[in-house]
Motif scaffolding. Structure first.
Motif, PDB file in Angstrom:
ATOM      1  N   GLU A   1     -39.594  37.324 -17.791  1.00 43.96           N
ATOM      2  CA  GLU A   1     -40.707  37.876 -17.337  1.00 43.96           C
ATOM      3  C   GLU A   1     -42.029  36.717 -17.438  1.00 43.96           C
ATOM      4  OE1 GLU A   1     -43.219  41.745 -19.088  1.00 43.96           O
ATOM      5  OE2 GLU A   1     -40.747  41.845 -18.996  1.00 43.96           O
ATOM      6  N   VAL A   2     -43.120  37.083 -16.966  1.00 42.59           N
ATOM      7  CA  VAL A   2     -44.459  36.299 -16.917  1.00 42.59           C
ATOM      8  C   VAL A   2     -45.843  36.949 -17.842  1.00 42.59           C
ATOM      9  CG1 VAL A   2     -46.581  35.275 -16.068  1.00 42.59           C
ATOM     10  CG2 VAL A   2     -44.131  34.463 -14.668  1.00 42.59           C
ATOM     11  N   ARG A   3     -45.998  36.689 -18.968  1.00 44.18           N
ATOM     12  CA  ARG A   3     -46.978  37.321 -19.843  1.00 44.18           C
ATOM     13  C   ARG A   3     -47.593  35.927 -20.373  1.00 44.18           C
ATOM     14  NH1 ARG A   3     -43.897  41.036 -23.702  1.00 44.18           N
ATOM     15  NH2 ARG A   3     -42.636  42.535 -22.461  1.00 44.18           N
ATOM     16  N   ARG A   4     -48.787  36.688 -20.744  1.00 44.38           N
ATOM     17  CA  ARG A   4     -49.818  35.489 -21.872  1.00 44.38           C
ATOM     18  C   ARG A   4     -49.598  35.612 -22.720  1.00 44.38           C
ATOM     19  NH1 ARG A   4     -54.595  36.161 -24.932  1.00 44.38           N
ATOM     20  NH2 ARG A   4     -55.714  34.727 -24.783  1.00 44.38           N
ATOM     21  N   LEU A   5     -48.953  34.161 -23.406  1.00 44.43           N
ATOM     22  CA  LEU A   5     -48.806  34.089 -24.694  1.00 44.43           C
ATOM     23  C   LEU A   5     -49.891  33.556 -25.445  1.00 44.43           C
ATOM     24  CD1 LEU A   5     -44.851  32.444 -23.728  1.00 44.43           C
ATOM     25  CD2 LEU A   5     -46.195  34.755 -24.245  1.00 44.43           C
ATOM     26  N   THR A   6     -50.351  33.428 -26.752  1.00 50.87           N
ATOM     27  CA  THR A   6     -51.300  32.883 -26.921  1.00 50.87           C
ATOM     28  C   THR A   6     -50.480  31.898 -27.852  1.00 50.87           C
ATOM     29  OG1 THR A   6     -50.423  34.204 -29.205  1.00 50.87           O
ATOM     30  CG2 THR A   6     -52.333  34.986 -27.481  1.00 50.87           C
ATOM     31  N   ILE A   7     -49.736  31.268 -28.233  1.00 47.96           N
ATOM     32  CA  ILE A   7     -48.525  30.280 -28.625  1.00 47.96           C
ATOM     33  C   ILE A   7     -47.786  30.047 -27.932  1.00 47.96           C
ATOM     34  CG2 ILE A   7     -47.093  31.640 -30.103  1.00 47.96           C
ATOM     35  CD1 ILE A   7     -47.943  29.624 -32.394  1.00 47.96           C
ATOM     36  N   GLY A   8     -47.435  28.323 -27.520  1.00 48.60           N
ATOM     37  CA  GLY A   8     -46.394  28.104 -26.910  1.00 48.60           C
ATOM     38  C   GLY A   8     -46.373  28.070 -25.816  1.00 48.60           C
ATOM     39  N   ASP A   9     -45.398  27.597 -24.511  1.00 48.25           N
ATOM     40  CA  ASP A   9     -45.608  28.460 -23.042  1.00 48.25           C
ATOM     41  C   ASP A   9     -43.722  29.386 -23.179  1.00 48.25           C
ATOM     42  OD1 ASP A   9     -47.475  26.252 -23.062  1.00 48.25           O
ATOM     43  OD2 ASP A   9     -46.502  24.409 -22.796  1.00 48.25           O
ATOM     44  N   PHE A  10     -42.894  29.024 -23.752  1.00 46.94           N
ATOM     45  CA  PHE A  10     -41.731  29.796 -23.322  1.00 46.94           C
ATOM     46  C   PHE A  10     -41.531  30.150 -24.810  1.00 46.94           C
ATOM     47  CE2 PHE A  10     -41.637  27.021 -20.054  1.00 46.94           C
ATOM     48  CZ  PHE A  10     -41.918  27.105 -19.271  1.00 46.94           C
ATOM     49  N   LEU A  11     -40.509  31.451 -24.453  1.00 44.42           N
ATOM     50  CA  LEU A  11     -39.460  32.347 -25.596  1.00 44.42           C
ATOM     51  C   LEU A  11     -39.103  33.587 -25.660  1.00 44.42           C
ATOM     52  CD1 LEU A  11     -41.334  35.260 -26.609  1.00 44.42           C
ATOM     53  CD2 LEU A  11     -43.384  33.508 -27.720  1.00 44.42           C
ATOM     54  N   TRP A  12     -38.404  33.694 -26.050  1.00 39.07           N
ATOM     55  CA  TRP A  12     -37.547  35.150 -26.354  1.00 39.07           C
ATOM     56  C   TRP A  12     -37.310  36.419 -27.468  1.00 39.07           C
ATOM     57  CZ3 TRP A  12     -36.347  29.503 -25.593  1.00 39.07           C
ATOM     58  CH2 TRP A  12     -35.645  28.524 -24.822  1.00 39.07           C
ATOM     59  N   ILE A  13     -37.451  36.942 -26.146  1.00 39.88           N
ATOM     60  CA  ILE A  13     -37.960  38.207 -26.938  1.00 39.88           C
ATOM     61  C   ILE A  13     -36.336  39.623 -26.617  1.00 39.88           C
ATOM     62  CG2 ILE A  13     -40.176  38.338 -26.843  1.00 39.88           C
ATOM     63  CD1 ILE A  13     -39.847  41.277 -24.320  1.00 39.88           C
ATOM     64  N   ALA A  14     -35.416  39.930 -27.560  1.00 38.24           N
ATOM     65  CA  ALA A  14     -34.748  41.448 -27.326  1.00 38.24           C
ATOM     66  C   ALA A  14     -35.598  42.860 -26.894  1.00 38.24           C
ATOM     67  CB  ALA A  14     -34.187  41.068 -28.732  1.00 38.24           C
ATOM     68  N   LYS A  15     -35.680  43.231 -25.598  1.00 37.07           N
ATOM     69  CA  LYS A  15     -36.459  44.412 -25.031  1.00 37.07           C
ATOM     70  C   LYS A  15     -34.860  45.547 -25.525  1.00 37.07           C
ATOM     71  CE  LYS A  15     -39.720  45.753 -22.377  1.00 37.07           C
ATOM     72  NZ  LYS A  15     -40.369  45.164 -20.671  1.00 37.07           N
TER      73      LYS A  15
END
Length: 425
Positions: free
Chosen positions: A186-200
């Motif tokens: 999913e594409v979002r605006r991140l305030t840190i880093g370019d990629f990360l993973w979430i549990a949803k």
């Protein structure tokens, strides 16, 4: 709280004013030259803000000569005899009465305002839209979230800047590569880093897995080292609370014309790996980088999919072992807000960022200096306590930094002393 009153009477000397007006009318009727002095004295008397008690007191005003002052004193004596008043009672008592009236009016107004304020405080203020948003955000951060095994999906978040190229003619292939590799993202605006993973989970709760990726091409890496962003980014990534920081570095053609020697870039990556504990992954091109991220997504889904995940508020509480069956993770919203570049920084954090802008100051050296002197004020005070200038220039030379605890050296110490003690005009 005491209130200071400035009392200004509308007519401080009504008797003297009435007498002067009478004398002025008579002088005008008789066309006497004294009318000009009387008119001047009357204007001065009306402008004077304080009460006068005798003709002698009037001598300080323009237009009041000796004759006019004597006329006032004579008129004042006759007035007291007729009205059976003691000396000085005529004007002073009136002045006191007027002052008391003003004080009473002010006190009544203050009491009225205090009553209105109490009524406003008793009446609950309707919360604004901003207040409601802040309350909702605070409740969301404090609300505990728990995700049992199998009740969530692992999703790769891609920073919005990674989906659009710097040049409109060359679109970034990040999203199309991930879709072709079957990576849920999913594409979002991140305030840190370019990629990360979430549990949803189905309710929309989002917990961040302890992995974050900063993607750089070799020419971008050289540019970030030259302007100091490389050290600042490393510092911000380490302060994010996510334990596993990954630098995903892509080759740029034959790695020629990068702006810095290739050996210098490789040394910077080695320092990041050894000194900062950052994992460095090298890839041949953009597609290989996306293949690595897709592979990471599959691995993380297998590792975390059978575990119970719950939310924590403190970064320190998010420390966990992957062998545990229950893991504490940060909420995505908390990470987003805390890692924003415009978030309020402490003086210590600003000092670190300031040091990183100086030549030859790596993150390890900056952190070593800040450990000894937490703020610029502490450093300047230490310089002032030095007896000789040579002692001040070598103040930081022996501070150890990094795993090997090497000293900062005299050159760095002298540069910092010159920077912080030179007065710019």
């Amino acid at each position: 709280m005491e209130t200071r009153l400035a009392v200004r009477l509308k007519e401080p000397n009504p008797l003297f004013t009435r007498w002067l007006e009478r004398w002025l009318r008579e002088a005008e009727r008789r066309q006497q030259k004294s009318q000009f002095k009387l008119r001047q004295a009357l204007e001065a008397l009306k402008c004077y803000p304080l009460p006068l008690y005798s003709g002698r007191d009037c001598a300080i005003l323009r237009g009041f000569g000796g004759t006019l002052c004597q006329m006032i004193d004579e008129e004042l004596r006759q007035h007291r005899v007729v009205n059976l008043l003691p000396p000085t009672a005529t004007t002073s008592e009136q002045y006191e009465q007027q002052v008391q009236q003003v004080v009473r009016k002010v006190q009544e107004k203050q009491e009225e305002q205090a009553q209105k304020k109490k009524q406003r405080e008793k009446k609950p203020r309707k919360p604004t839209k901003k207040d409601l948003q802040e309350m909702a955000a605070a409740e969301e951060r404090e609300r505990r979230v728990e995700m049992p095994p199998g009740s969530f999906e692992i999703l790769l978040l891609v920073d919005i800047q990674e989906t659009s190229g710097k040049n409109k003619r060359v679109l970034d292939q990040t999203r199309s590569y991930l879709e072709s590799l079957g990576a849920q993202h999913e594409v979002r605006r991140l305030t840190i880093g370019d990629f990360l993973w979430i549990a949803k989970d189905p309710a929309g709760n989002e917990l961040v897995l302890p992995y974050i990726v900063e993607r750089k091409r070799m020419d971008d890496l050289a540019s970030s080292i030259r302007d100091g962003r490389f050290h600042e980014q490393k510092h911000r990534l380490k302060q994010s609370g996510l334990k596993h920081v990954i630098y995903l570095v892509e080759d740029y053609g034959d790695n020629e014309q990068l702006g810095l020697p290739l050996d210098s870039l490789q040394q910077a990556l080695a320092n990041a790996r050894v000194q900062n504990g950052v994992q460095v992954v090298r890839t041949e091109n953009h597609f290989r980088s996306m293949a690595y991220l897709a592979s990471m997504s599959r691995s993380l889904a297998q590792i975390f999919g059978q575990k119970t995940l719950h939310s924590v508020q403190d970064k320190a509480e998010s420390c966990c072992l992957l062998t545990d069956s229950k893991l504490g993770l940060l909420k995505f919203r908390a990470l987003y807000d805390d890692s924003a570049k415009n978030a309020q920084l402490t003086v210590r954090e600003v000092f670190v960022q300031q040091l990183l802008q100086l030549h030859s100051l790596s993150l390890e050296r900056a952190m070593a200096i800040v450990e000894r002197y937490p703020t610029p004020r502490c450093l300047l005070d230490a310089y002032e306590e030095c007896v000789e200038a040579k002692e001040a220039r070598q103040l930081l030379a022996r501070i150890p930094y990094g795993p090997l605890e090497r000293p900062l050296g005299e050159k760095v110490s002298q540069c910092l002393h010159e920077f912080y003690t030179t007065q710019f005009r």
